[in-house]
Design a protein around this motif. Sequence first.
Motif, mmCIF file in Angstrom:
data_model
loop_
_atom_site.group_PDB
_atom_site.id
_atom_site.type_symbol
_atom_site.label_atom_id
_atom_site.label_comp_id
_atom_site.label_asym_id
_atom_site.label_seq_id
_atom_site.Cartn_x
_atom_site.Cartn_y
_atom_site.Cartn_z
ATOM 1 N N LEU A 146 0.830 -1.207 0.000
ATOM 2 C CA LEU A 146 0.000 0.000 0.000
ATOM 3 C C LEU A 146 0.862 1.253 0.000
ATOM 4 O O LEU A 146 0.511 2.260 -0.641
ATOM 5 C CB LEU A 146 -0.932 -0.009 1.215
ATOM 6 C CG LEU A 146 -1.962 -1.150 1.270
ATOM 7 C CD1 LEU A 146 -2.758 -1.085 2.559
ATOM 8 C CD2 LEU A 146 -2.901 -1.092 0.068
ATOM 9 N N LEU A 147 1.981 1.217 0.716
ATOM 10 C CA LEU A 147 2.880 2.375 0.736
ATOM 11 C C LEU A 147 3.483 2.621 -0.639
ATOM 12 O O LEU A 147 3.672 3.769 -1.055
ATOM 13 C CB LEU A 147 3.974 2.171 1.785
ATOM 14 C CG LEU A 147 3.547 2.297 3.244
ATOM 15 C CD1 LEU A 147 4.661 1.844 4.182
ATOM 16 C CD2 LEU A 147 3.160 3.734 3.568
ATOM 17 N N GLU A 148 3.795 1.553 -1.345
ATOM 18 C CA GLU A 148 4.343 1.698 -2.691
ATOM 19 C C GLU A 148 3.324 2.299 -3.656
ATOM 20 O O GLU A 148 3.686 3.052 -4.567
ATOM 21 C CB GLU A 148 4.798 0.337 -3.213
ATOM 22 C CG GLU A 148 6.036 -0.224 -2.507
ATOM 23 C CD GLU A 148 6.384 -1.615 -3.009
ATOM 24 O OE1 GLU A 148 5.671 -2.110 -3.920
ATOM 25 O OE2 GLU A 148 7.347 -2.210 -2.489
ATOM 26 N N ARG A 149 2.057 1.988 -3.448
ATOM 27 C CA ARG A 149 1.007 2.520 -4.335
ATOM 28 C C ARG A 149 0.890 4.029 -4.190
ATOM 29 O O ARG A 149 0.625 4.736 -5.157
ATOM 30 C CB ARG A 149 -0.325 1.843 -4.011
ATOM 31 C CG ARG A 149 -1.497 2.334 -4.851
ATOM 32 C CD ARG A 149 -1.351 1.848 -6.288
ATOM 33 N NE ARG A 149 -2.524 2.159 -7.082
ATOM 34 C CZ ARG A 149 -2.709 3.283 -7.772
ATOM 35 N NH1 ARG A 149 -1.762 4.222 -7.747
ATOM 36 N NH2 ARG A 149 -3.794 3.478 -8.484
ATOM 37 N N GLY A 150 1.084 4.550 -2.980
ATOM 38 C CA GLY A 150 1.067 5.995 -2.774
ATOM 39 C C GLY A 150 -0.315 6.599 -2.856
ATOM 40 O O GLY A 150 -0.667 7.268 -3.840
ATOM 41 N N PHE A 151 -1.128 6.388 -1.849
ATOM 42 C CA PHE A 151 -2.491 6.927 -1.826
ATOM 43 C C PHE A 151 -2.471 8.386 -1.375
ATOM 44 O O PHE A 151 -1.906 8.727 -0.338
ATOM 45 C CB PHE A 151 -3.372 6.097 -0.896
ATOM 46 C CG PHE A 151 -3.627 4.709 -1.405
ATOM 47 C CD1 PHE A 151 -4.643 4.474 -2.320
ATOM 48 C CD2 PHE A 151 -2.829 3.644 -1.008
ATOM 49 C CE1 PHE A 151 -4.877 3.193 -2.808
ATOM 50 C CE2 PHE A 151 -3.051 2.370 -1.488
ATOM 51 C CZ PHE A 151 -4.078 2.140 -2.396
ATOM 52 N N GLY A 152 -3.149 9.232 -2.161
ATOM 53 C CA GLY A 152 -3.195 10.653 -1.836
ATOM 54 C C GLY A 152 -4.318 11.017 -0.888
ATOM 55 O O GLY A 152 -4.312 12.097 -0.294
ATOM 56 N N MET A 153 -5.295 10.110 -0.731
ATOM 57 C CA MET A 153 -6.407 10.367 0.190
ATOM 58 C C MET A 153 -6.750 9.088 0.928
ATOM 59 O O MET A 153 -6.763 7.998 0.344
ATOM 60 C CB MET A 153 -7.631 10.895 -0.558
ATOM 61 C CG MET A 153 -8.794 11.246 0.361
ATOM 62 S SD MET A 153 -10.122 12.148 -0.465
ATOM 63 C CE MET A 153 -11.176 12.503 0.955
ATOM 64 N N LEU A 154 -7.035 9.238 2.215
ATOM 65 C CA LEU A 154 -7.359 8.102 3.076
ATOM 66 C C LEU A 154 -8.678 8.357 3.783
ATOM 67 O O LEU A 154 -8.957 9.485 4.211
ATOM 68 C CB LEU A 154 -6.263 7.890 4.128
ATOM 69 C CG LEU A 154 -4.819 7.727 3.640
ATOM 70 C CD1 LEU A 154 -3.878 7.694 4.830
ATOM 71 C CD2 LEU A 154 -4.670 6.466 2.810
ATOM 72 N N ILE A 155 -9.468 7.311 3.927
ATOM 73 C CA ILE A 155 -10.664 7.346 4.782
ATOM 74 C C ILE A 155 -10.540 6.178 5.750
ATOM 75 O O ILE A 155 -10.464 5.016 5.324
ATOM 76 C CB ILE A 155 -11.966 7.222 3.963
ATOM 77 C CG1 ILE A 155 -12.146 8.432 3.042
ATOM 78 C CG2 ILE A 155 -13.167 7.095 4.894
ATOM 79 C CD1 ILE A 155 -13.384 8.350 2.151
ATOM 80 N N PHE A 156 -10.511 6.476 7.039
ATOM 81 C CA PHE A 156 -10.450 5.442 8.073
ATOM 82 C C PHE A 156 -11.807 5.390 8.772
ATOM 83 O O PHE A 156 -12.135 6.288 9.559
ATOM 84 C CB PHE A 156 -9.339 5.732 9.081
ATOM 85 C CG PHE A 156 -7.948 5.553 8.534
ATOM 86 C CD1 PHE A 156 -7.442 4.286 8.291
ATOM 87 C CD2 PHE A 156 -7.156 6.646 8.255
ATOM 88 C CE1 PHE A 156 -6.161 4.117 7.781
ATOM 89 C CE2 PHE A 156 -5.876 6.499 7.748
ATOM 90 C CZ PHE A 156 -5.377 5.222 7.505
#
Length: 716
Positions: A311-321
């Motif tokens: 997931l870190l390699e994918r590089g998400f610009g937005m997160l919803i927890f």
Amino acid sequence: MSCTAEEIAEKRRVAIERLNARKNQNDGKSNQNKSTTPCVARPTQSDLQIASSNKTPLAISTFYGNNKSNAGKTTTSMQITSGKPAPYTRPGQKSTPAKIAPVFVRTVTCSCSLISETRFIVATDNFNEQMIEEFKKIPSKMYDPNSKQWTFELKDYNMLQEGIATLSPHVVIGPIPAFVMREFSNGPISKPSRVCLNVIEPSLVSSLLEFQKEGVAFAIDKGGRVLIADEMGLGKTYQAIAVADFYQQDWPLLICSTASTRDVWAVKMRQLLPHVPVHHIAVLNSGQDFIGESRVLISSYSLMERCGEKLLERGFGMLIFDESHTLKNFKAKCTTVALALAKRARRIVLLSGTPALSRPVELFTQLQMLDGRFCSFKEYSTRYCAGKQTNFGWNAMGQSNLAELNLLLARKFMIRRTKEEVMSELTEKNRETVVLDPSYLWTREGLEDDMNCFATDYSQSKGRQREDILIKFYSTTAEAKAPAVCAYLKQVLKEKKKFIVFAHHHCMLDAIGKCLSKQNVDYIRIDGSTRSDLRAPLVEKFQTKESCRVAVLSLKACNAGITLTAAQLVLFAELDWNPSTLAQAESRAHRIGQMDDVTVRYLLAKKTADDIIWGMLQKKQQTLTKAGLCNEDFSDASYAQAPSDAGNIEPFLIKSLPSPRGSKPGTLDGFVQRSYPGQVQQRKAEEGSIGETKESNLAGFLAHDEDDDELAGLEL
């Protein structure tokens, strides 16, 4: 030439006289212009008797100077009593000065904390006249004679600090932390504009209620880094998806939730954002799944932990927890991965109806995700968790300055609305406690003795040993209560209504299932072993089929993420350690879409672990309420005794029984009647059914937060 004995004696006498004369001459020079202390003669028997009768300390060294150890030394007792040099003091030797008792002056300590966006309060631990005079010099001063406390406007904070500083060290004032002053130094902030809603999917905006639109505007005003903490059932999912749509340029989007709600999120994303291609929305079901170029990835917390590097390699610009309180323990690997993802993301939306389950310290990791430079853990815990250094390390399990914390959260991070505030048309929720029939409890020989032993051992133990005892006590309570719970359910089934039953232990869930099967009742059961792909069909069955009358649910697996508005009665066969968990479970039925009043009943048993856990719930709930993180009140619940024989159960619940005489605080002997939000309470009061108030004096917290997780996660 030999000398006779007489001549030797005479020469010795002359030498001694010369030495004494030389010594007296030196003493006279050193003590010039000072009065000398006369030699003290050997005390007589009468002197000793007088000293004894007057209780006067009589130092023998004062009178007897003939031993070598005292020769040429000062006499301390003489110096202390007379203040003059002692006899036989050597030339140039300084005498010990007289000891003077110090005058004790108590230091007054002042502590400052915010009570609103524009005013702060000064709490003092003692009175000081000069301090009060300084208070009176402040233009914005206000004194409350009831609480005996002073408040001032925030603009006069520096003036007060400078005035009190002049009284140091007699008066010491504790400052408001710099990270708090930075947030409130500019005064009140204006309400965020709703112009931003114009660029969001129109069909989604039209489905939002007014308070939900306000939540979306607040989140965008905070730059997409926000904690939406509305109570359960107020549509946090809709608000989060609207915020995500506004920040589409920052995608890919990662949504983390519990395993039971992953599919629900996927359905909602496809339904509310039709312009997003279906193949761009993916659900992570195992660690071997290929992430690919999906624009929206939905994962559970456990899979997020296992696939952290991917997931870190994918590089998400937005997160919803979703259910962000899952990340309360900063030592957990899941939280570590979430923090690493948050450092690389531009937008972070946290969703939780219960941001902290029991203590303010549980909020820190969530706040760090939103703003890593906000403050350090030590600063936060010292200010809001009564943090202190102990023999076992830094202890942040307490609570302090909760009113200020509530203001700070609302100002910088969090928006929270309660059902009572925003949903005036929402149906009522009535909370009741039912004490089970004791004749069904002790079905196994020796069980009652075991329970009494657990209660005694718990009260006499401390620390980790006490927690271990409580775990066993909790497990044994499930075994003891199961027959009584089943007997009560047989009475409820006669009312021909749909209802939900929450329990924790497998032995309780199994007993309830067998009871319903024997009664030929169609029911669904969802617990931790139920496959995620089967949960949605089971929920749909309960919601739509009239023949399915009961939902038997695990308290941990089903307290969030599902909607069961087909039921108007919620039963708790067992308690949980955290009030927020129970409040979440209640909201499975009491939420948007519910058309009838909801009744919540807690089935409790005397002389079991319920006595202890009910006290814990009340203590923790009070702490969370002060911080603005919980609006439930488990101490105010109407009281009823379960019927012991067959018949209609309703008469036992309309009028609550009074508390028995001699009931002990901290047990299940008495409860205050209460309804939600208040209309039924007035009706019951007119009927004369208000019970006696009982205050719990049991200890409300376990020693460590990790222990709460361990206790709550058991499936025995």
